[in-house]
Design a protein around this motif. Structure first.
Motif, PDB file in Angstrom:
ATOM      1  N   TYR A  44       7.672  -6.814  11.345  1.00 23.99           N
ATOM      2  CA  TYR A  44       7.208  -5.648  10.699  1.00 23.99           C
ATOM      3  C   TYR A  44       7.947  -4.479  11.299  1.00 23.99           C
ATOM      4  O   TYR A  44       7.689  -4.409  12.390  1.00 23.99           O
TER       5      TYR A  44
ATOM      6  N   ASN B 265      -1.492  -1.164  -5.548  1.00 23.11           N
ATOM      7  CA  ASN B 265      -2.582  -1.034  -4.605  1.00 23.11           C
ATOM      8  C   ASN B 265      -2.416  -1.850  -3.437  1.00 23.11           C
ATOM      9  O   ASN B 265      -3.367  -2.414  -2.819  1.00 23.11           O
ATOM     10  N   ASP B 266      -1.230  -2.428  -3.136  1.00 22.10           N
ATOM     11  CA  ASP B 266      -1.028  -3.060  -2.125  1.00 22.10           C
ATOM     12  C   ASP B 266      -1.752  -2.703  -0.742  1.00 22.10           C
ATOM     13  O   ASP B 266      -2.261  -3.538   0.020  1.00 22.10           O
ATOM     14  N   ARG B 267      -1.685  -1.605  -0.732  1.00 24.56           N
ATOM     15  CA  ARG B 267      -2.138  -0.871   0.875  1.00 24.56           C
ATOM     16  C   ARG B 267      -3.612  -0.380   0.500  1.00 24.56           C
ATOM     17  O   ARG B 267      -4.029   0.340   1.318  1.00 24.56           O
TER      18      ARG B 267
ATOM     19  N   THR C 160       2.230   5.173   3.655  1.00 24.72           N
ATOM     20  CA  THR C 160       1.288   6.071   3.103  1.00 24.72           C
ATOM     21  C   THR C 160       1.501   6.855   2.063  1.00 24.72           C
ATOM     22  O   THR C 160       2.794   7.116   1.779  1.00 24.72           O
TER      23      THR C 160
ATOM     24  N   GLU D 191       3.401  -1.313  -2.888  1.00 21.55           N
ATOM     25  CA  GLU D 191       2.880  -0.186  -2.152  1.00 21.55           C
ATOM     26  C   GLU D 191       3.202  -0.384  -0.759  1.00 21.55           C
ATOM     27  O   GLU D 191       2.837  -1.066  -0.125  1.00 21.55           O
TER      28      GLU D 191
ATOM     29  N   THR E  45      -4.249   2.385  -1.498  1.00 24.23           N
ATOM     30  CA  THR E  45      -4.124   3.987  -1.524  1.00 24.23           C
ATOM     31  C   THR E  45      -3.663   4.296  -2.653  1.00 24.23           C
ATOM     32  O   THR E  45      -2.778   5.269  -2.761  1.00 24.23           O
TER      33      THR E  45
END
Length: 552
Positions: A9, A246-248, A217, A214, A250
């Protein structure tokens, strides 16, 4: 985490935007809202909606005030096509509402889409193709030029069929997987699309910048939106739209920051339904604006109805802590929270200024169709103030503050025993069992009272240790007189530490309720409660209750 090799990653690269302006901006007005519940939300369901569910949800969206609704992908399936035709044939689309349809850049799909749109007065044709590095490399094996040509071919086809459509057609273009696309390429393909469409003051284009996945940030997304806003040709006629997932976790923040960065329009769903972790939740976005004094343009004054309909048509439950609409979001179990809310509500009702100032409640539950009664609920973590609040709001008992710890302990003991939250009826029963249904070693029977020159005199009849006693006494008030009469034979010395009273119930049937706190050498504090049609009798009953609780 274990077993993850180095380099698997990588951090998302920051955007080169040293003079970004969005951090200093403030959201001052609502965006254009577009619901994608019937398309993006529907395609993510285990059991996609049937015709009746689609119609029910469409009616709800209209009731909530949506003026742009993506009704589906009519070229993709029969139910999508038939639903749009049902809306048209039954004249279910208001004149001020624009329906939106999604389509890929293929002629047979675009032809079928326009066939489904026949008779629609205002429609947005949402054209998309994926532009991200990963999609170009892994899925399509196409160059940037080939991806651009695909988009332009789609625009040409939409224009071709637009010419024969009896109604207004708007174009929306999405460089799908925008967050994984080089900004320079995203701007290039968007500008070529708007130029091919013939963008002008009377021919604006929606450029949708989806966080299809997403990937970074929220501030990165805001930077991307501001960068695009600066590099889109004929910006005044471009409607920048957001479509965040909304994968993260936020998506709300990403959308709000994108609005600071210049976005004009928001696509999302009710309650965040959508692929994977869902689309951005428009309810939360809109009510966030409401709490900042901004008129959202959407009506969420009955969130219970919204949740009921959405759960019914999607067959998905709503998390009890979901912002603004969850079952428990206006509920306090913590003792300190309960005390602050109780005081805040009393303060709010007493002041003339309507400005909402209640601790722990960013919005008035009544504004979204919730009631105050559900705010404070009782479990083993609850405090004394919460119990008092329930007894007052549900049953009219206005316990003196000094009494709160006493009843609080009794209720907490039952909650500990049962290992669960207590219902208001159970709390009332604890109150009755503690102060009314008690074992008596001394029982009040009757009293007669007279007053002479400020001195109260009484003849008190009571039962004590199985024997009926009648005794006379006098004092500076009825309670003092009865206490003095009682002490002629009662062998527990005590003093009255505090006293309060109030009426309880409707005026025509109100009872008087009295609270007396006694103190003795053995007992520092013990409360008694009495209720009667006569306030004096209620007070005497409260004194006997306290004696039975303290000395039994």
């Amino acid at each position: 985490m274990k077993h993850i090799p180095n380099g698997k990653y990588k951090p998302y690269p920051k955007i080169d935007l040293p003079d970004r302006t969005w951090p200093d901006n403030t959201i001052t007005k609502a965006p254009r809202w577009c619901s994608v519940d019937l398309r993006d939300g529907n395609q993510a369901l285990i059991n996609p909606m049937d015709m009746n569910k689609k119609l029910e949800l469409f009616a709800l969206l209209l009731k909530l005030g949506f003026k742009e609704i993506e009704v589906g992908f009519p070229s993709a399936s029969k139910i999508e096509h038939d639903f749009l035709r049902k809306l048209v044939d039954d004249n279910l689309i208001p004149d001020d509402v624009t329906v939106q349809v999604l389509v890929q850049a293929r002629e047979h799909l675009i032809a079928k889409t326009f066939k489904a749109l026949r008779g629609v007065k205002k429609a947005t044709v949402h054209l998309y193709n994926s532009t991200s590095i990963a999609q170009r490399k892994i899925v399509f094996s196409k160059t940037q030029e080939e991806i651009i040509q695909l988009a332009l071919d789609g625009v040409d086809l939409v224009k071709k069929y637009e010419a024969d459509h009896d109604g207004k057609i708007f174009l929306e273009y999405s460089p799908e997987s925008f967050t994984g696309t080089e900004l320079e390429f995203a701007a290039r393909i968007s500008n070529e699309v708007t130029a091919r469409w013939g963008i002008a003051d009377d021919r604006q284009v929606i450029i949708n910048l989806p966080a299809t996945v997403e990937m970074a940030t929220p501030n990165i997304y805001a930077d991307q939106v501001e960068w695009m806003s600066r590099h889109l040709d004929n910006r005044k006629n471009v409607i920048i739209s957001t479509h965040t997932h909304n994968d993260r976790g936020t998506s709300i923040a990403a959308t709000e920051l994108a609005l600071l960065a210049g976005a004009d329009r928001v696509e999302g769903t009710l309650l965040s339904n959508g692929e994977r972790t869902g689309n951005v939740d428009i309810i939360t976005l809109a009510l966030n604006m409401t709490t900042q004094g901004i008129e959202s343009g959407l009506d969420f004054s009955d969130v219970n109805e919204v949740v009921e309909v959405v759960e019914k048509v999607t067959e998905l439950p709503t998390h009890p802590r979901h912002p603004y609409v969850g079952e428990l979001v206006y509920t306090a179990f913590s003792g300190s929270h309960q005390d602050a809310i109780n005081k805040g509500l009393a303060y709010q009702q007493a002041k003339e200024d309507p400005f909402w100032e209640v601790p722990y409640l960013p919005i008035d539950p009544a504004d979204v169709g919730r009631t105050y009664e559900s705010i404070i609920r009782i479990n083993s973590q609850s405090g004394k103030g919460g119990v008092a609040y329930i007894l007052e709001k549900n049953y009219g008992y206005q316990l003196p503050k000094a009494m709160h710890p006493e009843i609080g302990r009794a209720v907490q003991a039952l909650s500990d025993e049962k290992g669960r939250e207590l219902e208001p009826e159970e709390i009332l029963q604890v109150f009755k069992d503690t102060y009314f249904n008690i074992n008596e070693h001394i029982s009040f029977k009757d009293v007669s009272l007279t007053s002479d020159n400020g001195t109260s005199k009484c003849v008190l009849t009571y039962s004590y240790n199985g024997k009926e006693v009648t005794s006379e006494g006098e004092g500076n008030g009825p309670i003092d007189a009865c206490k003095n009469a009682l002490m002629k034979e009662y062998n527990h010395d005590f003093t009255i530490k505090s006293y309060s009273e109030h009426s309880c119930g409707d005026k025509s049937t109100a009872k008087a309720v009295a609270y007396i706190e006694i103190q003795s050498k053995e007992v520092l504090s013990c409360f008694g409660v009495g209720a009667d049609n006569d306030i004096t009798v209620a007070s005497i009953k409260a004194m006997f209750c306290a004696l039975n609780r303290a000395f039994s």
